[in-house]
Scaffold this motif. Structure first.
Motif, short mmCIF file in Angstrom:
data_model
loop_
_atom_site.label_atom_id
_atom_site.label_comp_id
_atom_site.label_asym_id
_atom_site.label_seq_id
_atom_site.Cartn_x
_atom_site.Cartn_y
_atom_site.Cartn_z
N ILE A 34 0.86 -1.19 0.00
CA ILE A 34 0.00 0.00 0.00
C ILE A 34 0.89 1.24 0.00
O ILE A 34 1.72 1.41 0.89
N GLY A 35 0.72 2.09 -0.99
CA GLY A 35 1.47 3.33 -1.06
C GLY A 35 0.98 4.33 -0.03
O GLY A 35 -0.19 4.32 0.37
N VAL A 36 1.88 5.21 0.39
CA VAL A 36 1.57 6.25 1.37
C VAL A 36 1.44 7.59 0.66
O VAL A 36 2.32 7.99 -0.10
N VAL A 37 0.34 8.27 0.92
CA VAL A 37 0.15 9.66 0.50
C VAL A 37 0.14 10.45 1.80
O VAL A 37 -0.62 10.13 2.72
N TYR A 38 0.98 11.47 1.90
CA TYR A 38 1.08 12.18 3.17
C TYR A 38 1.49 13.62 2.92
O TYR A 38 1.66 14.06 1.79
N GLY A 39 1.70 14.37 3.99
CA GLY A 39 1.91 15.81 3.92
C GLY A 39 3.22 16.30 3.35
O GLY A 39 3.41 17.51 3.24
N GLY A 40 4.13 15.42 2.98
CA GLY A 40 5.34 15.82 2.28
C GLY A 40 6.47 16.37 3.13
O GLY A 40 7.50 16.77 2.61
N GLY A 41 6.30 16.36 4.45
CA GLY A 41 7.34 16.90 5.34
C GLY A 41 8.34 15.85 5.76
O GLY A 41 8.10 14.65 5.68
N SER A 51 9.79 7.75 6.13
CA SER A 51 11.04 6.99 6.25
C SER A 51 10.76 5.50 6.39
O SER A 51 11.42 4.67 5.75
N GLY A 52 9.80 5.16 7.24
CA GLY A 52 9.45 3.75 7.43
C GLY A 52 9.01 3.10 6.13
O GLY A 52 9.44 2.00 5.78
N ALA A 53 8.15 3.80 5.38
CA ALA A 53 7.65 3.24 4.12
C ALA A 53 8.77 3.13 3.09
O ALA A 53 8.89 2.11 2.40
N LEU A 54 9.60 4.16 2.98
CA LEU A 54 10.69 4.13 2.00
C LEU A 54 11.71 3.05 2.33
O LEU A 54 12.18 2.34 1.43
N GLU A 55 12.04 2.90 3.60
CA GLU A 55 13.00 1.87 4.01
C GLU A 55 12.47 0.47 3.71
O GLU A 55 13.26 -0.45 3.47
N ALA A 56 11.15 0.31 3.71
CA ALA A 56 10.54 -0.99 3.42
C ALA A 56 10.27 -1.15 1.92
O ALA A 56 9.63 -2.11 1.51
N CYS A 78 10.97 11.51 -1.14
CA CYS A 78 9.72 10.90 -1.56
C CYS A 78 9.83 10.32 -2.97
O CYS A 78 10.60 10.81 -3.80
N THR A 79 9.02 9.31 -3.23
CA THR A 79 8.90 8.77 -4.58
C THR A 79 8.44 9.88 -5.52
O THR A 79 8.93 10.03 -6.63
N GLU A 80 7.44 10.63 -5.06
CA GLU A 80 6.93 11.82 -5.76
C GLU A 80 6.68 12.88 -4.71
O GLU A 80 6.20 12.58 -3.62
N LEU A 81 7.00 14.13 -5.05
CA LEU A 81 6.71 15.25 -4.15
C LEU A 81 5.97 16.31 -4.95
O LEU A 81 6.51 16.84 -5.92
#
Length: 193
Positions: A34-41, A51-56, A78-81
């Motif tokens: 599942i991809g994460v969409v979040y506030g970009g900070g 960080s947790g999602a990217l490391e995994a 981020c994968t995309e910002l």
């Protein structure tokens, strides 16, 4: 659910459990594909989720307002910002890019995002599950207040199941996957309102 918007604080509380929780949420979502969409900070719980999602090995899409991006808090890993003009556009992008929403501990901005997701669901702007992760009992009072609003009559019976909550992420994800959209206000008759 292919992507979930994660709402959380940009602060780093003294209690290390919160940062650890945020990292675990990111890692778990990535492990489930599942991809994460979040506030970009890159700060606080926000940065820890990413960080947790990217490391995994997960996908992380950040959406940050120009004012915050210009203050050097944007997460360039981020994968995309996406840089947007303001908070309204940011929340619309969260809705457009995700299949559901999870709120973990946070402050005023997090509450704004959560309640807008709930409000938009009530109205019919989206039919996506809105989850609240109540780890450490952080949201006990908010859950009780939501129940109180329903008991008093400010949340219609048809909308009382919009806010989904659980103490553990696995349980919350299961409940969100089983969510069946309700009848939105836009489709109700006057006598139902």
């Amino acid at each position: 659910m292919n992507r979930i918007a994660v709402y959380c604080g940009s602060a780093s509380p003294e209690d290390p459990r919160y940062i650890k929780l945020a990292r675990q949420v990111g890692m778990t979502l990535a492990a489930r594909g599942i991809g994460v969409v979040y506030g970009g900070g890159r700060l606080g719980l926000m940065g820890a989720v990413a960080s947790g999602a990217l490391e995994a090995g997960g996908e992380v899409i950040g959406i940050i307002p120009e004012a915050l991006a210009n203050s050097e808090v944007a997460n360039s890993d981020c994968t995309e910002l996406h840089t947007v003009s303001g908070m309204h556009e940011r929340k619309q992008k969260f809705t457009d890019l995700s299949d559901g929403f999870i709120t973990i501990p946070g402050g005023v901005g997090t509450m704004d995002e959560l309640w807008e997701a709930v409000s938009w669901a009530q109205l019919g702007y989206h039919t996506k599950p809105v989850g609240l992760l109540n780890t450490f009992g952080f949201y006990d009072h908010l859950i009780a207040f939501n129940r109180h609003m329903a008991e008093v009559g400010f949340v219609r019976p048809a909308h009382q199941g919009i806010l989904i909550h659980a103490d553990h992420l696995a349980d919350l994800l299961d409940k969100m996957a089983a969510y069946e959209p309700h009848t939105p206000i836009f489709r109700m008759k006057a006598e139902d309102l």
